[in-house]
Design a protein around this motif. Structure first.
Motif, PDB file in Angstrom:
ATOM      1  N   ASN A   1       0.828  -1.216   0.000  1.00  0.00           N
ATOM      2  CA  ASN A   1       0.000   0.000   0.000  1.00  0.00           C
ATOM      3  C   ASN A   1       0.861   1.265   0.000  1.00  0.00           C
ATOM      4  O   ASN A   1       0.547   2.257  -0.682  1.00  0.00           O
ATOM      5  CB  ASN A   1      -0.920  -0.013   1.222  1.00  0.00           C
ATOM      6  CG  ASN A   1      -1.930  -1.143   1.180  1.00  0.00           C
ATOM      7  OD1 ASN A   1      -2.286  -1.623   0.103  1.00  0.00           O
ATOM      8  ND2 ASN A   1      -2.398  -1.573   2.337  1.00  0.00           N
ATOM      9  N   PHE A   2       1.969   1.231   0.744  1.00  0.00           N
ATOM     10  CA  PHE A   2       2.859   2.396   0.788  1.00  0.00           C
ATOM     11  C   PHE A   2       3.489   2.656  -0.570  1.00  0.00           C
ATOM     12  O   PHE A   2       3.517   3.806  -1.053  1.00  0.00           O
ATOM     13  CB  PHE A   2       3.936   2.170   1.847  1.00  0.00           C
ATOM     14  CG  PHE A   2       4.984   3.231   1.879  1.00  0.00           C
ATOM     15  CD1 PHE A   2       4.741   4.462   2.488  1.00  0.00           C
ATOM     16  CD2 PHE A   2       6.231   3.029   1.268  1.00  0.00           C
ATOM     17  CE1 PHE A   2       5.724   5.449   2.498  1.00  0.00           C
ATOM     18  CE2 PHE A   2       7.193   4.011   1.279  1.00  0.00           C
ATOM     19  CZ  PHE A   2       6.945   5.221   1.899  1.00  0.00           C
ATOM     20  N   LEU A   3       4.003   1.615  -1.219  1.00  0.00           N
ATOM     21  CA  LEU A   3       4.642   1.790  -2.521  1.00  0.00           C
ATOM     22  C   LEU A   3       3.644   2.231  -3.575  1.00  0.00           C
ATOM     23  O   LEU A   3       3.954   3.066  -4.432  1.00  0.00           O
ATOM     24  CB  LEU A   3       5.325   0.478  -2.930  1.00  0.00           C
ATOM     25  CG  LEU A   3       6.509   0.032  -2.058  1.00  0.00           C
ATOM     26  CD1 LEU A   3       6.999  -1.347  -2.486  1.00  0.00           C
ATOM     27  CD2 LEU A   3       7.647   1.029  -2.138  1.00  0.00           C
ATOM     28  N   GLU A   4       2.418   1.698  -3.533  1.00  0.00           N
ATOM     29  CA  GLU A   4       1.401   2.101  -4.492  1.00  0.00           C
ATOM     30  C   GLU A   4       1.018   3.566  -4.284  1.00  0.00           C
ATOM     31  O   GLU A   4       0.831   4.330  -5.253  1.00  0.00           O
ATOM     32  CB  GLU A   4       0.167   1.204  -4.362  1.00  0.00           C
ATOM     33  CG  GLU A   4      -0.898   1.451  -5.408  1.00  0.00           C
ATOM     34  CD  GLU A   4      -0.432   1.101  -6.802  1.00  0.00           C
ATOM     35  OE1 GLU A   4      -0.978   1.692  -7.771  1.00  0.00           O
ATOM     36  OE2 GLU A   4       0.474   0.253  -6.951  1.00  0.00           O
ATOM     37  N   GLU A   5       0.907   3.956  -3.049  1.00  0.00           N
ATOM     38  CA  GLU A   5       0.592   5.349  -2.746  1.00  0.00           C
ATOM     39  C   GLU A   5       1.707   6.285  -3.202  1.00  0.00           C
ATOM     40  O   GLU A   5       1.452   7.349  -3.793  1.00  0.00           O
ATOM     41  CB  GLU A   5       0.344   5.494  -1.240  1.00  0.00           C
ATOM     42  CG  GLU A   5      -0.068   6.892  -0.819  1.00  0.00           C
ATOM     43  CD  GLU A   5      -0.296   6.986   0.672  1.00  0.00           C
ATOM     44  OE1 GLU A   5      -0.533   8.116   1.172  1.00  0.00           O
ATOM     45  OE2 GLU A   5      -0.236   5.936   1.337  1.00  0.00           O
ATOM     46  N   LYS A   6       2.977   5.923  -2.961  1.00  0.00           N
ATOM     47  CA  LYS A   6       4.101   6.749  -3.399  1.00  0.00           C
ATOM     48  C   LYS A   6       4.192   6.807  -4.919  1.00  0.00           C
ATOM     49  O   LYS A   6       4.546   7.839  -5.499  1.00  0.00           O
ATOM     50  CB  LYS A   6       5.405   6.185  -2.815  1.00  0.00           C
ATOM     51  CG  LYS A   6       5.604   6.509  -1.347  1.00  0.00           C
ATOM     52  CD  LYS A   6       5.670   8.019  -1.122  1.00  0.00           C
ATOM     53  CE  LYS A   6       5.851   8.357   0.326  1.00  0.00           C
ATOM     54  NZ  LYS A   6       5.880   9.838   0.552  1.00  0.00           N
TER      55      LYS A   6
ATOM     56  N   LEU B   1       3.625  10.170  -9.793  1.00  0.00           N
ATOM     57  CA  LEU B   1       2.963  10.465 -11.070  1.00  0.00           C
ATOM     58  C   LEU B   1       2.309  11.837 -11.040  1.00  0.00           C
ATOM     59  O   LEU B   1       2.418  12.629 -12.006  1.00  0.00           O
ATOM     60  CB  LEU B   1       1.921   9.382 -11.368  1.00  0.00           C
ATOM     61  CG  LEU B   1       2.463   8.009 -11.793  1.00  0.00           C
ATOM     62  CD1 LEU B   1       1.330   7.007 -11.920  1.00  0.00           C
ATOM     63  CD2 LEU B   1       3.209   8.117 -13.136  1.00  0.00           C
ATOM     64  N   GLU B   2       1.612  12.153  -9.960  1.00  0.00           N
ATOM     65  CA  GLU B   2       0.967  13.457  -9.863  1.00  0.00           C
ATOM     66  C   GLU B   2       2.003  14.596  -9.806  1.00  0.00           C
ATOM     67  O   GLU B   2       1.819  15.651 -10.415  1.00  0.00           O
ATOM     68  CB  GLU B   2       0.074  13.494  -8.626  1.00  0.00           C
ATOM     69  CG  GLU B   2      -1.111  12.557  -8.699  1.00  0.00           C
ATOM     70  CD  GLU B   2      -1.916  12.541  -7.426  1.00  0.00           C
ATOM     71  OE1 GLU B   2      -1.524  13.280  -6.492  1.00  0.00           O
ATOM     72  OE2 GLU B   2      -2.923  11.788  -7.348  1.00  0.00           O
TER      73      GLU B   2
ATOM     74  N   LYS C   1       3.440  15.239 -13.238  1.00  0.00           N
ATOM     75  CA  LYS C   1       2.542  15.968 -14.126  1.00  0.00           C
ATOM     76  C   LYS C   1       2.711  17.474 -13.929  1.00  0.00           C
ATOM     77  O   LYS C   1       2.617  18.263 -14.884  1.00  0.00           O
ATOM     78  CB  LYS C   1       1.099  15.556 -13.862  1.00  0.00           C
ATOM     79  CG  LYS C   1       0.773  14.165 -14.350  1.00  0.00           C
ATOM     80  CD  LYS C   1      -0.679  13.830 -14.065  1.00  0.00           C
ATOM     81  CE  LYS C   1      -1.006  12.414 -14.519  1.00  0.00           C
ATOM     82  NZ  LYS C   1      -2.423  12.068 -14.244  1.00  0.00           N
ATOM     83  N   GLU C   2       2.959  17.892 -12.699  1.00  0.00           N
ATOM     84  CA  GLU C   2       3.122  19.326 -12.422  1.00  0.00           C
ATOM     85  C   GLU C   2       4.525  19.809 -12.801  1.00  0.00           C
ATOM     86  O   GLU C   2       4.695  20.871 -13.408  1.00  0.00           O
ATOM     87  CB  GLU C   2       2.870  19.583 -10.937  1.00  0.00           C
ATOM     88  CG  GLU C   2       1.447  19.265 -10.485  1.00  0.00           C
ATOM     89  CD  GLU C   2       1.267  19.471  -9.006  1.00  0.00           C
ATOM     90  OE1 GLU C   2       2.257  19.886  -8.351  1.00  0.00           O
ATOM     91  OE2 GLU C   2       0.150  19.225  -8.492  1.00  0.00           O
ATOM     92  N   MET C   3       5.547  19.022 -12.449  1.00  0.00           N
ATOM     93  CA  MET C   3       6.932  19.455 -12.664  1.00  0.00           C
ATOM     94  C   MET C   3       7.466  19.031 -14.025  1.00  0.00           C
ATOM     95  O   MET C   3       8.389  19.679 -14.552  1.00  0.00           O
ATOM     96  CB  MET C   3       7.832  18.882 -11.572  1.00  0.00           C
ATOM     97  CG  MET C   3       7.384  19.223 -10.150  1.00  0.00           C
ATOM     98  SD  MET C   3       7.437  20.984  -9.814  1.00  0.00           S
ATOM     99  CE  MET C   3       9.203  21.264  -9.911  1.00  0.00           C
TER     100      MET C   3
END
Length: 804
Positions: free
Chosen positions: A332-337, A342-343, A346-348
C-alpha cells in the motif's frame, strides 16, 4: 470324613417322605458307627444307583411309561432278592420304628458327635429339655456371634453330587445334568452372598460403634439378602422370590424348561455375577486395568501431541498473518508513493513517462530521503497487535477453506444486487448493438459477432429465469446451511455447501480474482475445516481408543446431558443406535425445566427396585438424619427419595434423523453436554448412513437443470408408463400384495407387510444369489431405502429363498 457322611444322611432322612427309605438310611447309619463310615457310604451309593435305574425321568430322559413301570418292577424284584441274601443276623427295623424312633437315633447321633466335639449332653432329662426350650425362646434376643448364615437343607440333587469338588474330566456335567448342577451351584452362591452381606453389615455397624445385631435381626436380613444383592434382576411377585423359586425347582430335579423367563434370567444373573467374583476373573480384571492404564497413557501422549501440533499450527498461522500484514503495508505504501510521483511529475514534468513506469519497488523506496525514511519506518511483523493479527488469521483461514487467495464475504442483498447489476450490464451491452435481429437477417455482422450476440441473449434469458426461480431455492439452501451448522458433521456440511454452490451463493470475484461467498456459507466452510481437522485427530487416535476399550470389561456411557440422563452405545449394536437412560420423575417433585417428562411421571414405589438400604446402620446417631439421607439417596435417584436401586426409563434412537435432532437439542456450551455432543458427532461420522439433510428438488437440481427447463430442453417432467416415480404407488403396491403366495414356501411373508399402504421410504434388505445354478446359499445382502418405483412390463425373476 465319616462325620460329614453321617450328617448328609441325617439331612436326607429329614426331607425323605418314603418310610422305607428312611428305615434303610437309619440302618446304614446304625451299622456304620465308629470312625469309619464305609458301610454307610456303600449303602447310600447302592440306594442312589437303584433310584437312578428305577426313575430315569428325574434326569430329563424321555422314557415310555410302560417301559418305566417294567424297569421299576425289575429293580424292586432285584432289591428283594438282594435283601434275601443278607445275613439273618443283621438287625431289621420296622417301618413304624424307622418313622417314629427319631429320638433314639438322635441319642445315638449325640454319642457320635460327643467324640468329635468333646461334649457329652445329658440324655432323657426333662430339666435339660426345659432349659433348651427356654434358650430357644431367648435366642431371638441374643446378639449374633457368627456371619455364617443357616445352611440350606440338602435337596435331591445335592445327594447325587460327590462330596468333593469334581474334576473337569469327571464328566459330571452333561447335556442332561447341567440344569440341576446350575441350581445346586446357584444355591451355594446365594449362601456365599448372604455371608458376604453379613460381613458388610457387621463391619458397618462396628465402624459406627453400634451394638451387634440380634439373631432375629440377622435372620430377617438374611431373608431379603437376595433382593439386596441382586436388586436389578430379582423382584418379588405373588409367588415369592423368582431366584429362590428357580433354585428350589432345579435342586429338586425338575425340568429346566418349566422355569419362567424371569426365573431363567435370575439363574443366569447369579452365575455370571459369581464368575466375575472368581479369583481368576479378578486376575484378568487386574491385568486389564494395568493394560488400560498403559493405553490411557499412550492416548494422553497422543492427545498432547495433537494439542502441540495445534499450537504450532496456530503459531504458524499467526506468523504468516504478521508477514502478510507487513507485506500489505509495504504494498500500500509503494502504491501510494507511485501515485504521488505520477501526480508530481505531471506538475513538474521532470521525468518521462517511460522512466516513471519503469521504476521498481526498490527504486520507489529510495526515491528520495523522505520516502526512504518513511519506508524504513513501516511496521515490522512483530509490531502488529493481536487484534490485527487475529483478523488477518481469519482471512487466511477463509481463503484456505475456499482454496483461493482471497474471499469477499457478502450478504444476500449484496449478492442479489450484484446479479441485478450484471443483468443490467448485459442488457446494456445488447442494446449497444442496435437492432440485432435486422443486422443478423441482413448479414451486416460477421459470424463471431453473431455468436457473441446469441450467447448474450441466452445469458440474459437465463439470468431473468434464475432471478425468479432462485429465491425459493436459496431459502431452502439457507435452512440447509443452518441445519448443517447445528449438526457439525463432515457429511452434512459437504452436502449443504454443495447445495449452496448450486444456487450460486458463491462464485468468481472479478475484482480480486478470488471468490465471493455468502457470510453463512463462509461460516459453513470454516466449520467444515474444523470438522475435518477433528476427524484427522480422531483417526490418529482410533487405534489407541480401540486398545483402551479392549482392556476393559464394562461399557462406559457416552456422556450425560443437563438432566444427568446417560447415553449409551453398545459394541454389539448394528448401526448407530443410541440408548438413553433417564430417571423417572416422581409424583410430587418438580420436573426439570425445559424438558418433557409427561410420560415419565411415576410413584416412588414403582421406581424403587429391590430391598431398600439398611439406613439405620449409617445414621442411627446422626443429628441431620433427613438431610444426610436425601444426599446419599441421590446416588440412586436425583430426587433423593428412593433408598434402593432405582428403576430407569430406557429409550433408543435408531434413525439418523432422530440422532441429528438429538444432537441439535444438546447445548454445546454446557460442561457435560459439550463432551456428549462431541461423542454423538463422532458416532454419527462413523455410522456410514446417508445424510438426513435432504435438499429440495430445485436446490438439488441446481442452476444447470433450471436453465434447461427455462430453454425447454429438459424432458424429465414427462411421465411415461415406465418412468421412475417417487410417489403414487398405493394402487400398484396393493395389487402386488394381493398376488403374493400365502403358502409356507412364500418368498415374502404377508404378515410382515401388515397394513402397509406404500413401500416408499421403507428400509428393506435385498438378497442376491450369486450363482443360483451351483450354490444357492451364497448370496449378497444389501440394505437400502426405497425412494421410488416404476412399472416393469416383464416379470422380475426371483431366486428361491430370496427375501426383500
Amino acid at each position: 470324613g465319616s462325620g460329614q457322611i453321617r450328617n448328609v444322611v441325617k439331612s436326607a432322612m429329614s426331607i425323605v417322605t418314603n418310610p422305607y427309605v428312611r428305615a434303610y438310611l437309619k440302618i446304614s447309619i446304625r451299622k456304620g458307627k465308629g470312625h469309619s463310615a464305609g458301610f454307610t457310604k456303600r449303602a447310600v451309593l447302592w440306594l442312589v444307583d437303584r433310584v437312578r435305574d428305577a426313575r430315569p425321568d428325574l434326569w430329563e430322559r424321555t422314557v415310555n411309561k410302560q417301559a418305566m413301570f417294567k424297569q421299576r418292577a425289575k429293580i424292586v424284584e432285584e432289591c428283594q432278592k438282594a435283601m434275601e441274601k443278607l445275613d439273618a443276623t443283621i438287625e431289621t427295623v420296622h417301618v413304624e420304628e424307622g418313622v417314629e424312633s427319631d429320638d433314639e437315633d438322635s441319642d445315638d447321633d449325640s454319642d457320635e458327635d460327643s467324640d468329635e466335639e468333646g461334649e457329652q449332653p445329658s440324655k432323657n432329662s426333662k430339666n435339660d429339655t426345659t432349659m433348651d426350650m427356654e434358650e430357644q425362646q431367648d435366642e431371638s434376643s441374643m446378639p449374633v456371634k457368627s456371619v455364617i448364615p443357616i445352611k440350606p437343607p440338602p435337596q435331591i440333587v445335592d445327594l447325587l453330587l460327590p462330596p468333593a469338588k469334581p474334576l473337569p474330566s469327571s464328566g459330571i456335567v452333561t447335556s442332561f445334568s447341567w440344569p440341576f448342577l446350575a441350581g445346586a451351584a446357584a444355591c451355594r452362591i446365594q449362601h456365599w452372598y448372604k455371608r458376604l452381606r453379613n460381613e458388610v453389615d457387621d463391619s458397618v455397624r462396628l465402624f459406627h460403634q453400634l451394638s451387634p445385631m440380634s439373631i432375629a435381626e440377622r435372620r430377617s436380613r438374611e431373608a431379603v439378602a437376595t433382593e439386596r444383592t441382586l436388586s436389578e434382576c430379582v423382584v418379588r411377585d405373588d409367588n415369592g422370590n423368582p431366584l429362590e423359586r428357580a433354585i428350589q425347582h432345579l435342586s429338586t430335579g425338575k425340568a429346566y424348561l418349566d422355569l419362567s423367563a424371569v426365573e431363567r434370567l435370575c439363574i443366569l444373573k447369579i452365575l455370571i455375577d459369581s464368575a466375575y467374583d472368581a479369583t481368576k476373573t479378578y486376575a484378568v480384571v487386574d491385568e486389564n486395568f494395568k493394560m488400560r492404564i498403559s493405553a490411557l497413557k499412550s492416548l494422553e501422549a497422543e492427545e498432547r501431541r495433537a494439542k502441540r501440533e495445534a499450537r504450532e499450527e496456530a503459531a504458524a498461522e499467526a506468523k504468516t498473518a504478521r508477514e502478510q500484514l507487513a507485506l500489505d503495508a509495504k504494498t500500500n505504501f509503494l502504491e501510494e508513493k507511485r501515485q504521488q510521483i505520477l501526480e508530481l511529475n505531471k506538475e513538474m514534468n521532470e521525468y518521462s513517462n517511460e522512466f516513471i513506469e519503469g521504476l521498481t519497488d526498490e527504486d520507489i523506496a529510495e526515491f528520495d530521503e523522505e520516502t526512504k525514511n518513511e519506508y524504513e519506518a513501516l511496521p515490522k511483523p512483530e509490531n502488529f497487535n493481536k487484534t490485527e493479527v487475529n483478523k488477518m488469521v481469519v482471512k487466511l483461514q477463509e481463503a484456505a477453506a475456499f482454496g483461493t487467495h482471497s474471499v469477499v464475504v457478502l450478504s444476500m442483498d449484496e449478492i442479489v444486487a450484484r446479479e441485478k447489476e450484471s443483468l443490467a450490464s448485459m442488457e446494456e451491452s445488447l442494446a449497444e448493438q442496435g437492432d440485432t435481429e435486422a443486422l443478423i437477417q441482413n448479414a451486416f455482422i460477421d459470424r463471431e459477432t453473431s455468436k457473441r450476440i446469441e450467447k448474450l441473449k441466452k445469458d440474459i434469458e437465463n439470468a431473468k429465469y434464475l432471478e425468479v426461480s432462485l429465491p425459493p431455492a436459496r431459502e431452502t439452501a439457507l435452512e440447509t446451511l443452518k441445519d448443517a451448522m447445528e449438526d457439525g458433521t463432515i457429511k452434512v456440511l459437504r452436502g449443504a455447501i454443495r447445495v449452496a454452490k448450486q444456487v450460486k451463493l458463491t462464485g468468481h470475484d472479478e475484482e480480486t480474482g478470488g471468490v465471493f461467498a455468502l457470510d453463512l456459507l463462509r461460516d459453513a466452510h470454516l466449520e467444515l475445516r474444523l470438522a475435518e481437522k477433528r476427524k484427522r485427530v480422531i483417526d490418529a487416535q482410533k487405534d489407541l481408543v480401540a486398545k483402551r476399550n479392549k482392556c476393559f470389561l464394562r461399557t462406559e456411557p457416552m456422556g450425560r446431558d443437563r438432566f444427568r440422563n446417560r447415553f449409551w452405545q453398545f459394541d454389539a449394536e448394528e448401526g448407530p443406535r443410541i440408548w438413553v437412560e433417564a430417571d423417572y420423575v416422581l409424583n410430587g417433585t418438580p420436573p426439570p425445566a425445559d424438558s418433557n417428562y409427561v410420560n415419565l411421571l411415576r410413584d416412588a414405589s414403582f421406581t424403587a427396585l429391590g430391598e431398600p438400604d439398611m439406613e439405620e446402620d449409617f445414621v442411627a446417631n446422626s443429628e441431620d438424619k433427613d438431610k444426610f439421607l436425601k444426599f446419599c439417596r441421590q446416588e440412586y435417584h436425583s430426587a433423593g427419595e428412593v433408598a434402593s436401586l432405582a428403576r430407569r426409563h430406557w429409550g433408543c434412537q435408531t434413525t439418523e434423523k432422530s440422532i441429528r435432532a438429538m444432537i441439535k437439542n444438546v447445548d454445546r456450551r454446557g460442561t457435560r453436554e459439550a463432551e456428549l455432543r462431541s461423542n454423538l458427532k463422532t458416532t454419527l461420522e462413523n455410522s456410514g448412513l446417508s445424510t438426513s439433510t435432504q435438499p429440495s428438488k430445485e436446490a438439488e437440481e441446481g442452476p444447470a437443470s433450471q436453465e434447461k427447463k427455462a430453454t425447454g430442453n429438459d424432458k424429465t417432467d414427462e411421465v411415461g408408463e415406465d418412468a421412475f416415480r417417487t410417489k403414487g404407488d398405493e394402487d400398484a403396491f396393493a395389487q402386488a400384495k394381493s398376488t403374493f403366495d400365502t403358502t409356507e414356501s412364500a418368498v415374502v411373508d404377508p404378515f410382515l407387510l401388515g397394513e402397509m399402504d406404500s413401500a416408499i421410504g421403507r428400509r428393506v434388505r435385498v438378497r442376491e444369489v450369486l450363482e443360483p445354478s451351483k450354490i444357492s446359499i451364497v448370496a449378497n445382502y444389501t440394505v437400502a431405502t426405497i425412494t421410488g418405483w416404476k412399472m416393469q412390463k416383464e416379470e422380475v425373476p426371483m431366486a428361491s429363498g430370496s427375501s426383500g
